[in-house]
Every structure is written in C-alpha cells, then in structure tokens.
Write a protein that holds these residues in place. Sequence first.
Motif, PDB file in Angstrom:
ATOM      1  N   ALA A 156       0.932  -1.129  -0.117  1.00  0.00           N
ATOM      2  CA  ALA A 156       0.016   0.035   0.026  1.00  0.00           C
ATOM      3  C   ALA A 156       0.937   1.114  -0.051  1.00  0.00           C
ATOM      4  N   SER A 157       0.361   2.320  -0.266  1.00  0.00           N
ATOM      5  CA  SER A 157       0.832   3.721  -0.257  1.00  0.00           C
ATOM      6  C   SER A 157       0.441   4.445   1.067  1.00  0.00           C
ATOM      7  N   VAL A 158       1.350   4.771   1.887  1.00  0.00           N
ATOM      8  CA  VAL A 158       1.109   5.513   2.976  1.00  0.00           C
ATOM      9  C   VAL A 158       1.422   6.992   3.118  1.00  0.00           C
ATOM     10  N   ILE A 159      -0.037   7.486   3.683  1.00  0.00           N
ATOM     11  CA  ILE A 159       0.351   9.079   3.875  1.00  0.00           C
ATOM     12  C   ILE A 159       0.298   9.187   5.580  1.00  0.00           C
ATOM     13  N   ALA A 160       1.340   9.685   5.981  1.00  0.00           N
ATOM     14  CA  ALA A 160       1.349   9.778   7.319  1.00  0.00           C
ATOM     15  C   ALA A 160       1.326  11.128   7.879  1.00  0.00           C
ATOM     16  N   VAL A 161       0.447  11.205   8.923  1.00  0.00           N
ATOM     17  CA  VAL A 161       0.118  12.585   9.398  1.00  0.00           C
ATOM     18  C   VAL A 161       0.764  12.758  10.669  1.00  0.00           C
ATOM     19  N   ALA A 162       1.695  13.639  10.834  1.00  0.00           N
ATOM     20  CA  ALA A 162       2.554  13.784  12.097  1.00  0.00           C
ATOM     21  C   ALA A 162       2.096  15.045  12.730  1.00  0.00           C
TER      22      ALA A 162
END
Length: 352
Positions: A200-206
Amino acid sequence: MTTTAPAVHRPAIPALTTTYRAHLGAGIDGLTARTEPTPEPGPREVLVRVRAVSLGFRELMILRGAYPLPVKDDLIPVSDGAGEVVAVGDDVGRVAVGDRVTAAIFPRWLDGPFTRDVADQLGGSLDGMLTEYALLPAGALLPVPAGLSFEQAACLPCAGVTAWNALTGGRGLRAGETVVTVGSGGVSLLAARLAEAAGASVIAVAGSAAKAARLRELGAVETIDRSAEPAWGERVRALTGGRGADHVVAVAGIGEQELSAVAIEGEIAFVGTLSDVGDAPAIDARRLFASGAVVRTLAVGSRAQFAAMNRLIEARAIEPVVEAVFAFVDAIAAYRHYETEQPFGKVVIALG
C-alpha cells in the motif's frame, strides 16, 4: 545401540519474584513493587521469564479507571511482553522450555470475530506481564519473530496486532491502496510499516515537521505536518486526486479531518482515542453519513491475526520502533515518560 536425547537446559527458577501491582483508578502512584512466591504452572499453563514489556495508552486508561473492559483488583498490569519459557505444566504441547515467546492479549480469542465470551485479557481481567516471572495460558503464546529482540517483540501484542487488524480485519488491504496513519505512537508506526510491506501507499500524518521527517525515513510515501496543515484531510484528498484514502487508521478519535480524508466506501478503523472515555469528542452523525465510509471499531485482534502479522514481519524484516528503554526498577519512571513525552514509537521496560 541406544541413543540418549540431548538434555534440555532448564534454568534455575528462584523461589521469589518481584512483581508490580496496580489498582483500577489509583493512577501511576498506585503502582507498587512486591516480592512474591514465583508461581508454578498447572495444566495447560506455562511459566515465562519476562525479558521486556511495552507500554501503551491502554495501561494509562487502566490506572485512571477509564478502561471499558473489566479489570481485576490488585492487578499485575501490562498486557504486552516477551520472554523465555522456563517451565511448562501438564498437557502443554505447543511450546517447550527455552522457547522465545510473546502472548496474545486475549488468550481465548483464537480466531474469528470478537465476542464477550473471549474478552478475558492479560493485564486487565487477568494478571499481566509486569513481573519477572509470568504465569500464562499455553494457548496464548506465539514464537517471537525471527530477527527481533525481546524489546522489539514486546511491542507487538497490542500495538502490532491492533495495527494489523485495522488494516486487514475489515474490508481487507489490497496492494496499491492508500492508507492514512495519524500520529507517531506504536499503533500508527506499525500500521505504516505493515501497510507499506503489503504494497500500500502510506500517507502519514505527524504532529510536527521533525516527526514527519522521521516518518518519511520509515517509508511513508507522503507525510503531512498537521501543526502546519490542521486541515490535513483536504491535503489527503489532494494527494489522492480528490478520491480520498481507502483506509484511515484513527488512533485519536474520529473528527472532521478523518472524515474528510476517507474515500467513499473506504474504511476508518476506529482504534480508540487519546482521551479518557468520558472526555472523547462526539462524532457528527450527519458528517459521518455524508462521508459514505464504513467506521469499524476494533479490540486488538485474535491469535490467528497475531500469527499472520508475525509471518509478514519475518518475511519483510519489519522492526518496531523503540523510543526509550527503562530498567525494571524504573518502571514507574517509564510510565511517567510515556504519559508526558508523546514518544515517537514504543516505551519499553527491560528485565535483562
């Protein structure tokens, strides 16, 4: 000619062991260390020399009296740990002395859906792992994935299995889909690593630019610093061509941004909140309906899910992120560090 099987090394087991005890609602100050007789395994039980445990928000909720499932009094706390089998009782065939093991939080939840009759849990209604020697049901134990230290393996039973269930336990995760993770705690970091390993492609919100940079180093395709972009759901939509994410792993409740980020017929895995239950914000029912998404609550995962996750961890050499390691004698300091420092990854207590 007769042959003799090699002798199994059986480590010496002390008569006494140091154990921490806790009381529901007593807070961190209610944690006390005691010297107690070392337990002996009965039928279908195993004695494990605990080598490491890890902390999570669940542990704070129990000490604050805010945990939704039953909690026994005078509890040995902490659900997550790893160690070495040092003795087995009768009718134990799955594990042997010397095995490196972790334990499923819900010992009787072997597979299938979660039901109340398998809701007994380590570090809650059952004694947990914050002790030198833990007496555990044999059926709860799984081998430590090859290549992981005890400290790393101790991060898996709650955070790892929750992350795996969040990704695979509902609609399922397909290669090429987009996953949004929120934050940099144990569940979010492992969800990002597992999703990336599954294609999967991950978009990480930090929560900061520095944490966003570290998430990129761990393999996130895109990162969003929510301190600079509080309307991060719109940013997720822009990054996905307006479609939104197939999966959102919600560890801090469900609000406007999670609902903005998810695709129609996507899934929000509602892992929990970072507030005590009574303080959690309400979900706007109209906004939820308009999102067209499925919201799925979950309670960690089954032993079968734990085993499936471990297979991927071994195949892809995934290592949990350990932020800090404390000595067993400093367990209370470890709790306070976890409570106040918003760690990037897991806080671990090592027993040597």
